[in-house]
Enzyme design. Sequence first.
Site, PDB file in Angstrom:
ATOM      1  N   VAL A 178     -32.810 -10.972   9.088  1.00 12.95           N
ATOM      2  CA  VAL A 178     -33.394 -10.459   7.850  1.00 12.95           C
ATOM      3  C   VAL A 178     -32.899 -11.269   6.659  1.00 12.95           C
ATOM      4  O   VAL A 178     -33.666 -11.590   5.740  1.00 12.95           O
ATOM      5  CB  VAL A 178     -33.068  -8.959   7.673  1.00 12.95           C
ATOM      6  CG1 VAL A 178     -33.378  -8.501   6.259  1.00 12.95           C
ATOM      7  CG2 VAL A 178     -33.855  -8.124   8.684  1.00 12.95           C
ATOM      8  N   GLU A 179     -31.630 -11.640   6.668  1.00 11.46           N
ATOM      9  CA  GLU A 179     -31.057 -12.335   5.518  1.00 11.46           C
ATOM     10  C   GLU A 179     -31.600 -13.751   5.354  1.00 11.46           C
ATOM     11  O   GLU A 179     -32.001 -14.125   4.250  1.00 11.46           O
ATOM     12  CB  GLU A 179     -29.535 -12.384   5.642  1.00 11.46           C
ATOM     13  CG  GLU A 179     -28.839 -11.039   5.483  1.00 11.46           C
ATOM     14  CD  GLU A 179     -28.920 -10.500   4.063  1.00 11.46           C
ATOM     15  OE1 GLU A 179     -29.266 -11.254   3.133  1.00 11.46           O
ATOM     16  OE2 GLU A 179     -28.635  -9.298   3.893  1.00 11.46           O
ATOM     17  N   THR A 180     -31.621 -14.538   6.418  1.00 12.18           N
ATOM     18  CA  THR A 180     -31.924 -15.969   6.238  1.00 12.18           C
ATOM     19  C   THR A 180     -32.794 -16.577   7.342  1.00 12.18           C
ATOM     20  O   THR A 180     -32.847 -17.802   7.468  1.00 12.18           O
ATOM     21  CB  THR A 180     -30.613 -16.782   6.177  1.00 12.18           C
ATOM     22  OG1 THR A 180     -29.882 -16.611   7.409  1.00 12.18           O
ATOM     23  CG2 THR A 180     -29.748 -16.371   5.010  1.00 12.18           C
ATOM     24  N   TYR A 207     -34.147  -1.788   4.106  1.00  5.38           N
ATOM     25  CA  TYR A 207     -33.396  -2.911   4.662  1.00  5.38           C
ATOM     26  C   TYR A 207     -32.775  -2.529   6.005  1.00  5.38           C
ATOM     27  O   TYR A 207     -32.880  -3.274   6.984  1.00  5.38           O
ATOM     28  CB  TYR A 207     -32.308  -3.334   3.672  1.00  5.38           C
ATOM     29  CG  TYR A 207     -31.363  -4.390   4.201  1.00  5.38           C
ATOM     30  CD1 TYR A 207     -31.647  -5.742   4.041  1.00  5.38           C
ATOM     31  CD2 TYR A 207     -30.190  -4.031   4.858  1.00  5.38           C
ATOM     32  CE1 TYR A 207     -30.786  -6.714   4.524  1.00  5.38           C
ATOM     33  CE2 TYR A 207     -29.327  -4.995   5.349  1.00  5.38           C
ATOM     34  CZ  TYR A 207     -29.627  -6.335   5.183  1.00  5.38           C
ATOM     35  OH  TYR A 207     -28.771  -7.286   5.667  1.00  5.38           O
TER      36      TYR A 207
END
Length: 400
Positions: A182-184, A378
């Site tokens: 999800v982050e990168t 998230y």
Amino acid sequence: MKPSQRHLALLSRWGGLSLSAALLCACSSTPLPPTEGEPPASAVSAPSAASAAASASTAQVEAVTTAVITPQVLSTPGDADSYSARDDARALARDIAQAHELDEAWVWSALSAARYKSQAARLMMPAPRGTAKNWGVYRSRFIEPIRIRAGIAFWQQYQAELQRAQAQYGVPAEIIAGVIGVETIYGRYTGNFRVLDVLTTLSLDFPTGRSDRSPFFKKELGAFLKLCAEQQLAPDAVLGSYAGAIGWPQFMPSSIRRWGVDFDGDGQVNLQRSPVDAIGSVAHYLAEHGWRTGQPTFFDVTPPEDAAARAKLLAPDIVPSFSADEMRALGAILPDAAMQHTGPLALVLLENGEAAPTLIAGTQNFYAITRYNQSSYYALAVIELGQAVSQAPASSSSNP
């Protein structure tokens, strides 16, 4: 720890380990403005940029993130966007040097090289009023083919390290993989802002029109410079998100110093270039923020029909506050597994625009994920992406 003479010399020029021009181009699409609980810009904007790089392998990504950019001068004294003539910047340099036991001249050399970044200030502003939250739309940004394929390749390459982190910290491998994805997108999009610029901008020129968070960013700027001194990094060469988050897991500088783990055993915590360190660090962070080994993250739930009872259950938001028996007494219907759960639960509501909302009964582990990013949207995206990656057949990692 004071910087070496070699490190001081680095401040006189621009350069060092950074992202290659190819990745910078891939990351150049304008990030979407953040809404409440949105993850970092590097993750939010990634799907639109990822299409151009869908065929890049994990090995290619790692090679890109260790490339060296030719030094070039990006700011000079007298630039309108430079902080070199600002008295408040000089005062901040003194404060940081004193608080972190750093050489004041070295800190001032770094801050005087920083430039104001209007885009970072703009992206700090909340979404316009009336912007509807929509779990279905949010989910589609993260549970999508490009990210899943990248996740499967990551899972296959680092499965041993993911399992080692699970054994050591108690955090399931799929949750660790979900966070990094999800982050990168598994290290593909770690941000193309100079961290020095955005942290200085948000420390000294935080935008008006929302609650002032400049004290937080001053703390992070100090932690960033301390990190650079400790790791012999040139402050002007480290890239990250518009908020100053760094590396595969998008840790803020203070989190790197406090929760970062040398999981690959090379003697250094390197979240920019070591996916193995990222795996260990994410697991360590969640373990230290309340993860309970062996517990699920949420249960299905049918909320009570009575409006007052429903409002009472929703009042604590994502904070687990009710036992299963208390939720049932208020009219919620839970499955047998939830009724046997001994920990507290939260009735979590995710809006779907004008459609009916999605409701779940979140556990302490669901709440622990929101300590990484304070958003139920998230957390559920992390959970579902991790499930998609860990449960997919190996053949799914090949490009179409």
